[in-house]
Design a protein around this motif. Structure first.
Motif, PDB file in Angstrom:
ATOM      1  N   PHE A   1       0.822  -1.220   0.000  1.00  0.00           N
ATOM      2  CA  PHE A   1       0.000   0.000   0.000  1.00  0.00           C
ATOM      3  C   PHE A   1       0.855   1.267   0.000  1.00  0.00           C
ATOM      4  N   GLU A   2       2.147   1.126   0.250  1.00  0.00           N
ATOM      5  CA  GLU A   2       3.015   2.289   0.385  1.00  0.00           C
ATOM      6  C   GLU A   2       3.630   2.676  -0.955  1.00  0.00           C
ATOM      7  N   PRO A   3       3.645   3.969  -1.257  1.00  0.00           N
ATOM      8  CA  PRO A   3       4.394   4.410  -2.448  1.00  0.00           C
ATOM      9  C   PRO A   3       5.877   4.115  -2.241  1.00  0.00           C
ATOM     10  N   SER A   4       6.533   3.633  -3.246  1.00  0.00           N
ATOM     11  CA  SER A   4       7.927   3.180  -3.094  1.00  0.00           C
ATOM     12  C   SER A   4       8.958   4.278  -3.324  1.00  0.00           C
ATOM     13  N   ASP A   5       8.520   5.474  -3.703  1.00  0.00           N
ATOM     14  CA  ASP A   5       9.486   6.497  -4.088  1.00  0.00           C
ATOM     15  C   ASP A   5       9.606   7.646  -3.097  1.00  0.00           C
ATOM     16  N   LYS A   6       9.125   7.446  -1.864  1.00  0.00           N
ATOM     17  CA  LYS A   6       9.173   8.535  -0.898  1.00  0.00           C
ATOM     18  C   LYS A   6       9.878   8.082   0.385  1.00  0.00           C
ATOM     19  N   THR A   7      11.014   8.683   0.639  1.00  0.00           N
ATOM     20  CA  THR A   7      11.799   8.355   1.822  1.00  0.00           C
ATOM     21  C   THR A   7      11.061   8.742   3.096  1.00  0.00           C
ATOM     22  N   ALA A   8      10.266   9.823   3.044  1.00  0.00           N
ATOM     23  CA  ALA A   8       9.541  10.288   4.231  1.00  0.00           C
ATOM     24  C   ALA A   8       8.550   9.240   4.709  1.00  0.00           C
ATOM     25  N   ILE A   9       7.974   8.488   3.772  1.00  0.00           N
ATOM     26  CA  ILE A   9       7.015   7.454   4.145  1.00  0.00           C
ATOM     27  C   ILE A   9       7.707   6.334   4.911  1.00  0.00           C
ATOM     28  N   LEU A  10       8.880   5.942   4.436  1.00  0.00           N
ATOM     29  CA  LEU A  10       9.639   4.896   5.120  1.00  0.00           C
ATOM     30  C   LEU A  10      10.008   5.334   6.538  1.00  0.00           C
ATOM     31  N   ALA A  11      10.340   6.623   6.685  1.00  0.00           N
ATOM     32  CA  ALA A  11      10.692   7.140   8.009  1.00  0.00           C
ATOM     33  C   ALA A  11       9.484   7.119   8.939  1.00  0.00           C
ATOM     34  N   THR A  12       8.299   7.441   8.395  1.00  0.00           N
ATOM     35  CA  THR A  12       7.091   7.416   9.219  1.00  0.00           C
ATOM     36  C   THR A  12       6.775   6.000   9.676  1.00  0.00           C
ATOM     37  N   ARG A  13       6.885   5.027   8.769  1.00  0.00           N
ATOM     38  CA  ARG A  13       6.599   3.644   9.140  1.00  0.00           C
ATOM     39  C   ARG A  13       7.570   3.155  10.212  1.00  0.00           C
ATOM     40  N   GLN A  14       8.847   3.499  10.065  1.00  0.00           N
ATOM     41  CA  GLN A  14       9.822   3.069  11.056  1.00  0.00           C
ATOM     42  C   GLN A  14       9.566   3.742  12.403  1.00  0.00           C
ATOM     43  N   ALA A  15       9.105   5.000  12.377  1.00  0.00           N
ATOM     44  CA  ALA A  15       8.773   5.687  13.631  1.00  0.00           C
ATOM     45  C   ALA A  15       7.589   5.015  14.319  1.00  0.00           C
ATOM     46  N   MET A  16       6.617   4.542  13.534  1.00  0.00           N
ATOM     47  CA  MET A  16       5.484   3.810  14.114  1.00  0.00           C
ATOM     48  C   MET A  16       5.958   2.531  14.792  1.00  0.00           C
ATOM     49  N   ILE A  17       6.880   1.824  14.128  1.00  0.00           N
ATOM     50  CA  ILE A  17       7.395   0.573  14.707  1.00  0.00           C
ATOM     51  C   ILE A  17       8.148   0.856  15.999  1.00  0.00           C
ATOM     52  N   ASN A  18       9.018   1.857  15.977  1.00  0.00           N
ATOM     53  CA  ASN A  18       9.809   2.175  17.174  1.00  0.00           C
ATOM     54  C   ASN A  18       8.915   2.598  18.336  1.00  0.00           C
ATOM     55  N   ASP A  19       7.885   3.401  18.020  1.00  0.00           N
ATOM     56  CA  ASP A  19       6.973   3.847  19.075  1.00  0.00           C
ATOM     57  C   ASP A  19       6.186   2.678  19.637  1.00  0.00           C
ATOM     58  N   ALA A  20       5.787   1.742  18.758  1.00  0.00           N
ATOM     59  CA  ALA A  20       5.039   0.575  19.224  1.00  0.00           C
ATOM     60  C   ALA A  20       5.883  -0.282  20.162  1.00  0.00           C
ATOM     61  N   LEU A  21       7.123  -0.522  19.794  1.00  0.00           N
ATOM     62  CA  LEU A  21       7.987  -1.367  20.625  1.00  0.00           C
ATOM     63  C   LEU A  21       8.313  -0.704  21.956  1.00  0.00           C
ATOM     64  N   THR A  22       8.601   0.596  21.918  1.00  0.00           N
ATOM     65  CA  THR A  22       9.051   1.292  23.130  1.00  0.00           C
ATOM     66  C   THR A  22       7.901   1.645  24.065  1.00  0.00           C
ATOM     67  N   ASN A  23       6.816   2.191  23.519  1.00  0.00           N
ATOM     68  CA  ASN A  23       5.758   2.732  24.365  1.00  0.00           C
ATOM     69  C   ASN A  23       4.541   1.822  24.525  1.00  0.00           C
ATOM     70  N   LEU A  24       4.290   0.945  23.560  1.00  0.00           N
ATOM     71  CA  LEU A  24       3.140   0.055  23.663  1.00  0.00           C
ATOM     72  C   LEU A  24       3.519  -1.298  24.259  1.00  0.00           C
ATOM     73  N   CYS A  25       4.571  -1.882  23.756  1.00  0.00           N
ATOM     74  CA  CYS A  25       5.036  -3.175  24.296  1.00  0.00           C
ATOM     75  C   CYS A  25       5.984  -3.020  25.477  1.00  0.00           C
ATOM     76  N   ARG A  26       6.542  -1.807  25.641  1.00  0.00           N
ATOM     77  CA  ARG A  26       7.571  -1.586  26.667  1.00  0.00           C
ATOM     78  C   ARG A  26       8.720  -2.566  26.469  1.00  0.00           C
TER      79      ARG A  26
END
Length: 202
Positions: free
Chosen positions: A174-199
């Protein structure tokens, strides 16, 4: 009911209303007052007539403090307060919740994201919102953080454990493949999930 006894009962009622005595103590004290009054009246009716002009010596009346005889007043100072205990139903509910957490081997949290907050950096242009969740699950003897994203009612995997042993579908098509900002947003979601949701800590 005589004046002193009425005053004593009134005082007992006031003490019960103020919480100084329990309902059981109030009933016991009131019953004792009534019993003493009834006994005194019966004694007067049943006492034999004496022709002796000299009256029998009367016993000294018991001192009354605040309208209540010491013998009739409830012993408030010796009332033991019952310790607080959870009811049986509450214990069953708490126990069920603990059992569910232990049985599933997971602790979960979630966070909502909106497309309007990210503009061109939003990784899922076909959807206006996303719900990210993270759950620590046990696979064999190993705990793994499983980060997922819900899009349009379907749950997809975000990180390696979710896409691998978790078996969730991959949302990256579902993600456009030509935008670096999108990849950064997805990685930020993953990091936030691991750190703040799963602890989760490495």
């Amino acid at each position: 009911m005589s004046g002193p006894v009425s005053d004593a009962v009134a005082e007992l009622i006031a003490m019960r209303a103020a919480g100084e005595i329990t309902p059981d103590e109030f009933n016991a004290a009131r019953g004792r007052l009534r019993g003493e009054t009834a006994g005194a009246a019966a004694s007067e009716r049943e006492a034999p007539f004496h022709s002796d002009p000299q009256p029998a010596a009367l016993a000294a009346p018991e001192p009354v403090e605040h309208g209540v005889r010491p013998s009739a007043a409830p012993k408030v100072g010796f009332t033991a307060k019952k310790p607080f205990r959870l009811g049986r139903k509450a214990l069953l509910v708490v126990g069920g919740l603990l059992f569910g957490i232990l049985a599933l081997g997971s602790i979960a949290g979630q966070k909502h994201y909106k497309r309007a907050d990210y503009g061109a950096a939003w990784p899922y242009p076909a959807y206006d919102s996303a719900t990210v969740r993270c759950t620590v699950k046990t696979f064999g003897s190993t705990d793994r953080p499983v980060a997922t994203v819900e899009l349009g009612g379907v749950t997809y995997g975000l990180n390696g454990p979710a896409l691998g042993v978790g078996g969730y579908p991959d949302p990256r098509p579902f993600e456009p493949s030509d935008k670096t900002a999108i990849l950064a947003t997805r990685q930020a979601m993953i990091n936030d999930a691991l750190t703040n949701l799963c602890r989760w800590r490495q």
